[in-house]
Scaffold this motif. Structure first.
Motif, mmCIF file in Angstrom:
data_model
loop_
_atom_site.group_PDB
_atom_site.id
_atom_site.type_symbol
_atom_site.label_atom_id
_atom_site.label_comp_id
_atom_site.label_asym_id
_atom_site.label_seq_id
_atom_site.Cartn_x
_atom_site.Cartn_y
_atom_site.Cartn_z
ATOM 1 N N SER A 118 4.112 26.958 -0.193
ATOM 2 C CA SER A 118 3.230 27.950 0.403
ATOM 3 C C SER A 118 3.516 28.036 1.888
ATOM 4 C CB SER A 118 1.760 27.570 0.187
ATOM 5 O OG SER A 118 1.411 26.446 0.978
ATOM 6 N N ALA B 162 10.515 29.294 -1.825
ATOM 7 C CA ALA B 162 9.413 30.013 -1.189
ATOM 8 C C ALA B 162 9.917 30.965 -0.106
ATOM 9 C CB ALA B 162 8.420 29.017 -0.590
ATOM 10 N N VAL C 242 6.057 34.829 3.647
ATOM 11 C CA VAL C 242 6.153 33.388 3.893
ATOM 12 C C VAL C 242 7.242 33.114 4.919
ATOM 13 C CG1 VAL C 242 6.755 31.162 2.862
ATOM 14 C CG2 VAL C 242 5.248 32.746 1.633
#
Length: 477
Positions: free
Chosen positions: A5, A122, A129
């Motif tokens: 994340s 990610a 992100v």
């Protein structure tokens, strides 16, 4: 904790332990991570061998690192392996700490390094992100500078980065001027030497004149200069740095850089040559009312407008090395090597630059290419072509053997014209040159897959190149 994340990744960036004071951290880890994120966003392999990554990371340190920092790509490549963001794969031994002689360890084991799988996934999958993490890296390591050139160098120029001030309320407008180049330092060194290796007051006429001259030089694009570019105050500070590099200086705490030391060492015992180089730079941009100007500058220059500066390597061996700080073509020799090397790597070639005296070698399958890179000066390809023929044939004969199955490739900074393309092809030398964001080339270069885009119609006799290069000066078809 999995780095899947934006919050986790940003927190990992904030936990990085870096050298240097808090308000001026060493940028090595930041540059290495930006390089790796750029690879992720471009879909390039996550892990890269140290032997392949070394030169690319070193280039970023040279271009965007702090002036006082040494170029040591080995340290972040190892140091980051002790964080949550990075891994070194394919090892059966423990990763050492990033101090001392880690370069020898890396050279022996040649591990593959890069972002962890979670981080890579990610950052490659989600632009939002990636934007947050890149913004965190820029804020931590580059909060005083302009990021445009850096983001372009790592392939992140298309990523939306919303830079804000420390208070978080308005866009950041302060822009740190770019690092001083060799040519600029020669001019500042001349003024410092003429003042008995001491700085002058910021209001001195010679300091103001040099400030005006530096602002006229077409080295740095205006978009990256900032409001405080080469002001009289910055000229005085640079004179202080150069004075500190003098072996008799007893000063302390001057933030001089490696290039400052190189310029002083090159000309310390050659004051006449220092003035000659400085005069040559002044003449190259035409007449001016510069106060600090020797009588030699009044003489007309046969090579006015050229920026071929010769950098002395040491007091023992005066080796002429072209330092192309200013090239209206916009591509220096080193940048050409890097850009073309990156382009062919993306096409599956193995490119190596640590093959001195050769500029570059390429491998793909069982084939090998020997590459020489040349800058075409003022649209005249004749000298570049002559030089490339001699060097490629000589290198192949003496470095690979007279019967070696090694193909030859010449990379030029611009089109050399159909006549020279045909001439080189007749000698078995392929040729390639940049056209916009792509690489065009000769028929054999296209056949070998050495060009990145363009029309295969170039394989016709005319090649579609045209222009003033078609019939070289002094030659007839």
């Amino acid at each position: 904790m999995g780095l899947d994340s934006a919050n986790n990744l940003v927190e990992a960036v904030e936990r990085l332990r870096v050298a240097g004071p808090r308000d001026r951290p060493v940028r090595h880890q930041g540059l290495t991570l930006l390089w790796a994120i750029g690879r992720a966003r471009q879909g390039l392999p996550r892990l890269v061998r140290w032997s392949e990554a070394r030169d690319e990371i070193a280039y970023l340190m040279q271009e965007f690192g702090r002036p006082e920092s040494s170029i040591t790509p080995e340290y972040p490549f190892v140091a980051l392996a002790h964080t949550e963001l990075w891994e070194l794969a394919g090892l059966t031994v423990e990763v050492p700490k990033a101090h001392g002689s880690v370069s020898g360890w890396l050279n022996r084991h040649d591990p593959s390094g890069g972002l962890t799988a979670d981080a890579y996934r990610a950052l490659s999958d989600d632009a939002a992100v990636a934007s947050r993490v890149v913004r965190a890296l820029l804020s931590r390591f580059f909060d005083e500078g302009d990021e445009t050139a850096l983001l372009a160098a790592v392939g992140l120029e298309a990523l939306p980065i919303d830079r804000v001030s420390a208070g978080g309320s308005s866009p950041k407008t302060a822009q740190r001027p770019p690092n001083w180049t060799w040519s600029e330092l020669v001019l500042a060194c001349e003024l410092t030497a003429d003042n008995d290796w001491h700085e002058l007051d910021v209001g001195h006429d010679a300091v103001r004149a040099l400030s005006e001259l530096l602002q006229r030089l077409p080295i740095h694009p205006r978009s990256v200069r900032g409001a405080n570019f080469r002001t009289p105050s910055s000229v005085r500070r640079k004179m202080t740095n150069l004075a500190h590099c003098h072996p008799d200086s007893g000063r302390q705490n001057s933030h001089y850089g490696t290039l400052d030391q190189e310029v002083v060492a090159a000309f310390l015992e050659r004051p006449d040559e220092l003035r000659a180089f400085a005069d040559r730079i002044r003449r190259s941009i035409g007449p001016s009312d510069v106060a600090h100007q020797s009588s030699a500058t009044a003489e007309p220059s046969a090579d006015a407008g050229r920026w071929a500066q010769f950098k002395p390597k040491s007091d023992i061996a005066y080796v002429a090395a072209v330092k192309a700080d200013i090239q209206l073509r916009g591509r220096s020799h080193e940048r050409l090597v890097r850009e073309y090397g990156l382009a062919v790597r993306a096409m599956g070639f193995i490119a190596a630059t640590n093959v001195h005296p050769r500029d570059l070698t390429l491998r793909k399958g069982s084939r090998q290419w020997l590459v020489e890179v040349k800058v075409v000066y003022q649209g005249n390809a004749t000298e570049a072509v002559r030089a490339v023929v001699g060097q490629l044939l000589q290198y192949r004969y003496f470095l690979h053997g007279p019967t070696a199955a090694v193909d030859l490739l010449a990379v030029f900074s611009e089109s050399i014209g159909s006549a020279f393309v045909d001439f080189l092809e007749s000698l078995g030398i392929r040729s390639v040159w940049p056209e916009g964001d792509s690489w065009n080339g000769s028929p054999a270069a296209w056949a070998d897959g050495l060009c990145t885009t363009g029309s295969k119609a170039l394989v016709t006799q005319d090649h579609g190149i045209g222009g003033h290069h078609d019939v070289p000066a002094g030659f007839s078809r």
